[in-house]
Scaffold this motif. Structure first.
Motif, short mmCIF file in Angstrom:
data_model
loop_
_atom_site.label_atom_id
_atom_site.label_comp_id
_atom_site.label_asym_id
_atom_site.label_seq_id
_atom_site.Cartn_x
_atom_site.Cartn_y
_atom_site.Cartn_z
N MET A 1 40.89 18.87 23.25
CA MET A 1 41.07 19.96 24.21
C MET A 1 41.22 19.37 25.61
N LYS A 2 42.22 19.85 26.33
CA LYS A 2 42.44 19.41 27.71
C LYS A 2 41.59 20.29 28.62
N VAL A 3 40.89 19.65 29.55
CA VAL A 3 40.02 20.40 30.46
C VAL A 3 40.65 20.43 31.84
N LEU A 4 40.70 21.64 32.42
CA LEU A 4 41.23 21.84 33.77
C LEU A 4 40.04 22.15 34.67
N ASP A 5 39.66 21.17 35.49
CA ASP A 5 38.52 21.32 36.39
C ASP A 5 39.02 21.87 37.72
N LEU A 6 38.70 23.13 38.00
CA LEU A 6 39.22 23.81 39.19
C LEU A 6 38.60 23.30 40.49
N LYS A 7 37.58 22.45 40.40
CA LYS A 7 36.98 21.88 41.61
C LYS A 7 37.73 20.62 42.06
N LYS A 8 38.53 20.04 41.16
CA LYS A 8 39.28 18.82 41.49
C LYS A 8 40.52 19.17 42.30
N SER A 9 41.00 18.19 43.07
CA SER A 9 42.24 18.39 43.81
C SER A 9 43.40 18.45 42.82
N LEU A 10 44.47 19.06 43.26
CA LEU A 10 45.66 19.17 42.41
C LEU A 10 46.19 17.78 42.07
N LYS A 11 46.10 16.86 43.01
CA LYS A 11 46.56 15.48 42.76
C LYS A 11 45.76 14.86 41.61
N GLU A 12 44.44 15.02 41.62
CA GLU A 12 43.60 14.47 40.54
C GLU A 12 43.96 15.10 39.20
N ILE A 13 44.18 16.41 39.20
CA ILE A 13 44.51 17.12 37.97
C ILE A 13 45.85 16.63 37.41
N VAL A 14 46.84 16.49 38.28
CA VAL A 14 48.18 16.07 37.84
C VAL A 14 48.15 14.63 37.33
N GLU A 15 47.31 13.78 37.93
CA GLU A 15 47.18 12.40 37.43
C GLU A 15 46.63 12.40 36.00
N GLU A 16 45.72 13.33 35.70
CA GLU A 16 45.15 13.42 34.35
C GLU A 16 46.11 14.12 33.38
N HIS A 17 46.78 15.16 33.87
CA HIS A 17 47.64 16.01 33.04
C HIS A 17 48.95 16.28 33.78
N PRO A 18 49.94 15.38 33.68
CA PRO A 18 51.21 15.55 34.41
C PRO A 18 51.92 16.88 34.13
N GLU A 19 51.72 17.46 32.94
CA GLU A 19 52.38 18.72 32.60
C GLU A 19 51.91 19.89 33.46
N VAL A 20 50.81 19.71 34.18
CA VAL A 20 50.29 20.77 35.06
C VAL A 20 51.33 21.14 36.12
N LEU A 21 52.10 20.17 36.60
CA LEU A 21 53.12 20.47 37.62
C LEU A 21 54.11 21.51 37.13
N ASP A 22 54.58 21.36 35.89
CA ASP A 22 55.54 22.32 35.34
C ASP A 22 54.91 23.71 35.22
N ILE A 23 53.65 23.74 34.82
CA ILE A 23 52.95 25.03 34.68
C ILE A 23 52.78 25.67 36.06
N MET A 24 52.45 24.86 37.06
CA MET A 24 52.28 25.39 38.42
C MET A 24 53.59 25.98 38.92
N LYS A 25 54.70 25.30 38.66
CA LYS A 25 56.00 25.81 39.08
C LYS A 25 56.30 27.14 38.38
N GLU A 26 56.01 27.20 37.10
CA GLU A 26 56.21 28.41 36.31
C GLU A 26 55.41 29.59 36.88
N LEU A 27 54.24 29.28 37.46
CA LEU A 27 53.37 30.31 38.03
C LEU A 27 53.79 30.73 39.44
N GLY A 28 54.75 30.02 40.03
CA GLY A 28 55.22 30.40 41.36
C GLY A 28 54.86 29.44 42.48
N PHE A 29 54.28 28.31 42.14
CA PHE A 29 53.93 27.30 43.14
C PHE A 29 55.11 26.34 43.29
#
Length: 74
Positions: A1-29
């Motif tokens: 299971m992939k964990v998304l820690d909302l207290k971490k910076s977006l940079k830290e999250i993307v380093e752990e899970h690069p696919e987060v960028l695509d999801i963020m774009k899909e959400l409107g970011f």
């Protein structure tokens, strides 16, 4: 299971899970996926802060990540 820690910076999250960028774009970011943004704004930006700034419902964001196999850690 992939964990998304909302207290971490977006940079830290993307380093752990690069696919987060695509999801963020899909959400409107759209700005965060521009070259260089993750290394500047992404260092201090968290997903909840970004949601507040962009007026995007945090619950919608959490549900989207859950549907893509992430466990949310607040």
């Amino acid at each position: 299971m992939k964990v998304l820690d909302l207290k971490k910076s977006l940079k830290e999250i993307v380093e752990e899970h690069p696919e987060v960028l695509d999801i963020m774009k899909e959400l409107g970011f759209n700005e965060i996926v521009k070259p260089g943004m993750i290394n500047t704004v992404g260092r201090v930006m968290t997903i909840p802060k970004g949601a507040l700034m962009r007026g995007i419902d945090l619950d919608k964001i959490k549900e989207t990540f859950k549907s893509k196999g992430f466990e949310i850690k607040d």
